[in-house]
Design a protein around this motif. Structure first.
Motif, PDB file in Angstrom:
ATOM      1  N   GLU A 129       0.117  19.274  -2.429  1.00 36.42           N
ATOM      2  CA  GLU A 129       0.631  19.118  -1.074  1.00 36.42           C
ATOM      3  C   GLU A 129       1.503  17.881  -0.909  1.00 36.42           C
ATOM      4  N   GLY A 130       2.438  17.968   0.017  1.00 37.40           N
ATOM      5  CA  GLY A 130       3.213  16.838   0.474  1.00 37.40           C
ATOM      6  C   GLY A 130       2.925  16.596   1.934  1.00 37.40           C
ATOM      7  N   PRO A 131       3.753  15.842   2.614  1.00 40.71           N
ATOM      8  CA  PRO A 131       4.987  15.240   2.100  1.00 40.71           C
ATOM      9  C   PRO A 131       4.701  14.068   1.169  1.00 40.71           C
ATOM     10  N   CYS A 132       5.669  13.821   0.287  1.00 38.82           N
ATOM     11  CA  CYS A 132       5.521  12.769  -0.715  1.00 38.82           C
ATOM     12  C   CYS A 132       6.410  11.578  -0.369  1.00 38.82           C
ATOM     13  N   ARG A 175      11.596   7.460  -8.501  1.00 39.13           N
ATOM     14  CA  ARG A 175      11.364   8.770  -9.124  1.00 39.13           C
ATOM     15  C   ARG A 175       9.972   8.822  -9.716  1.00 39.13           C
ATOM     16  N   ALA A 176       9.284   9.936  -9.511  1.00 33.64           N
ATOM     17  CA  ALA A 176       7.957  10.144 -10.074  1.00 33.64           C
ATOM     18  C   ALA A 176       7.961  11.434 -10.886  1.00 33.64           C
ATOM     19  N   ASN A 211      -1.389  13.629  -6.885  1.00 30.56           N
ATOM     20  CA  ASN A 211      -1.560  12.728  -5.743  1.00 30.56           C
ATOM     21  C   ASN A 211      -0.984  11.345  -6.037  1.00 30.56           C
ATOM     22  N   ALA A 212      -1.168  10.873  -7.268  1.00 29.70           N
ATOM     23  CA  ALA A 212      -0.613   9.569  -7.634  1.00 29.70           C
ATOM     24  C   ALA A 212       0.913   9.609  -7.612  1.00 29.70           C
ATOM     25  N   ALA A 213       1.493  10.692  -8.141  1.00 29.50           N
ATOM     26  CA  ALA A 213       2.950  10.818  -8.151  1.00 29.50           C
ATOM     27  C   ALA A 213       3.493  10.990  -6.740  1.00 29.50           C
ATOM     28  N   CYS A 214       2.802  11.770  -5.926  1.00 32.72           N
ATOM     29  CA  CYS A 214       3.255  12.026  -4.558  1.00 32.72           C
ATOM     30  C   CYS A 214       3.239  10.753  -3.719  1.00 32.72           C
ATOM     31  N   ASN A 215       2.330   9.853  -4.015  1.00 32.31           N
ATOM     32  CA  ASN A 215       2.213   8.612  -3.252  1.00 32.31           C
ATOM     33  C   ASN A 215       3.011   7.458  -3.858  1.00 32.31           C
ATOM     34  N   TYR A 216       3.695   7.718  -4.950  1.00 38.53           N
ATOM     35  CA  TYR A 216       4.498   6.680  -5.603  1.00 38.53           C
ATOM     36  C   TYR A 216       5.736   6.402  -4.749  1.00 38.53           C
TER      37      TYR A 216
END
Length: 404
Positions: A90-93, A72-73, A63-68
């Motif tokens: 889940e996404g979208p990110c 690039r995460a 979740n932290a990476a998807c919301n970065y």
């Protein structure tokens, strides 16, 4: 100069990952150079190697990476064995580039089959831009749950979860991973677009049920390459709605070979069009190249398929079309098979009938081309072909003699 800079950048990223893992005291996200983005190490979110369930920590890292919102995460799984229950990433990110999911360690499924409620153990849903890599191991622990698989005797069975399931995933790569002992399919790709899978090693016992290496359905533009697959079922299976699929340089066996189908089990199935299988080797499989449709199936189309430069090593049923699969209906299959090319198929077979086309009397197979078929029987009988309800065209070398 540009290549040297990329190597330096990669080295910096690797060093920071190692330092972060060793200290186990990094911030949740380690910012790198702006063009490298940030690393989200699952350990810093609470994941612990061992038997304790680290699912929540993995979800927090995702979740932290998807919301970065940076360029690039990267979700990073360090060396070690991490026990995980059912996961849905889940996404979208928000990332401007594909999210990297880097597995350097081992992901191991919990052994309680009741912990899984969906098609996947580890699922990626509604993600546009994804790279899964790292050289790690995806261990489904299938040996603990295969006893609950009743699909052999129950046509309405519920399949055990795939190790990794893509649903509505676009612009994705999965590479350099080692899959072992999936509960169900090892990798299931559905409702997805532009997915590349390569340099995979997939291994399960020959006796393991329904452990397809890859199953592809309802997806467009999927490429599978340079992989070794040894399972108890199909190495690669093509389901309904698969279009523009390429399978290249895959070594398969043991297993059930490379299959189109089974098609026609469900009503109103989507067509299969545009399949290329080339430069593959099948070793000791129960089938080579197989197209199978259920007896009594509803109408659909399987068309535009090329099987080229395939090596068979002691394979049963090297070339087979079975439109009476299951045999539980008195009605013929309504799946229309057409425009199929078998080109440069060679090697050895353990069965005397090397080419066996059992097409539907209702919708016979059309435009089936054989070019340079050179198969040898390991037994003492004469090698032969059998065809029913098929329009066959042959050119070049033909062993066995084609049925026309």
């Amino acid at each position: 100069m540009a290549m040297a800079k990329r190597r330096v950048s990669s080295t910096i990223a690797t060093v920071l990952i190692v330092i972060c893992t060793a200290l186990a005291s990094c911030n949740a996200a380690v910012p790198l150079r702006p063009d490298l983005g940030a690393i989200f190490n699952v350990v810093t979110f609470g994941a612990k190697p061992g038997k304790s369930d680290s699912s929540q920590a993995f979800m927090k890292a995702w979740n932290a990476a998807c919301n970065y919102v940076g360029p690039r995460a990267r979700v990073f799984v360090p060396p070690g064995i991490f026990t995980l229950g059912e996961l849905l990433f889940e996404g979208p990110c928000k990332s401007q580039n594909p999210i990297i999911f880097q597995v350097a360690g081992t992901l191991q499924a919990v052994s309680d089959v009741s912990a899984f409620s969906s098609q996947g153990w580890i699922s990626f849903d509604t993600v546009d831009g994804l790279i899964i890599t790292g050289g790690g191991i995806i261990d489904g622990q299938g040996q603990n749950v295969w006893q609950y698989n009743d699909c052999k005797d129950n046509g309405d069975c519920v399949h055990l979860p795939a190790s990794i399931h893509f649903d509505d995933v676009k612009n994705a790569k999965i590479k350099g991973l080692n899959f072992v002992n999936a509960m169900g399919f090892h990798l299931h790709i559905s409702n997805s677009y532009l997915v590349r899978a390569h340099s995979l090693t997939i291994t399960a016992p020959e006796s393991s049920p329904n452990t397809d290496g890859l199953h592809i359905s309802k997806s467009n533009t999927v490429k599978v390459a340079r992989s070794t697959i040894r399972t108890g079922d199909d190495c690669v299976s093509i389901g309904q709605g698969a279009t523009n699929v390429t399978i290249n340089k895959v070594t398969c066996g043991p297993g059930h070979g490379i299959s189109v189908g089974s098609l026609g089990k469900l009503p109103n199935e989507m067509d299969v069009k545009g399949l290329i299988v080339k430069n593959c080797t099948l070793q000791g499989t129960t089938n080579g190249i197989r197209i199978k449709t259920y007896a009594g199936s509803g109408p659909s189309v399987a068309a535009g398929m090329l099987f080229s430069n395939i090596v068979m090593e002691n394979v049963l049923n090297p070339i087979i079309i079975d439109q009476n699969y299951g045999g539980s209906s008195n009605k013929p299959s309504q799946v229309r098979i057409s425009d199929v090319i078998y080109d440069n198929i060679r090697g050895t077979t353990n069965t005397a009938v090397a080419v066996n086309l059992k097409c539907s009397p209702s919708v016979p197979c059309q435009n089936v081309h054989f070019t340079n078929i050179n198969l040898k029987y390991t037994g003492t009988n004469t090698l032969s072909s059998t065809c029913a309800n098929a329009q066959v065209i042959s050119t070049g070398v033909q062993f066995p003699t084609p049925c026309l």
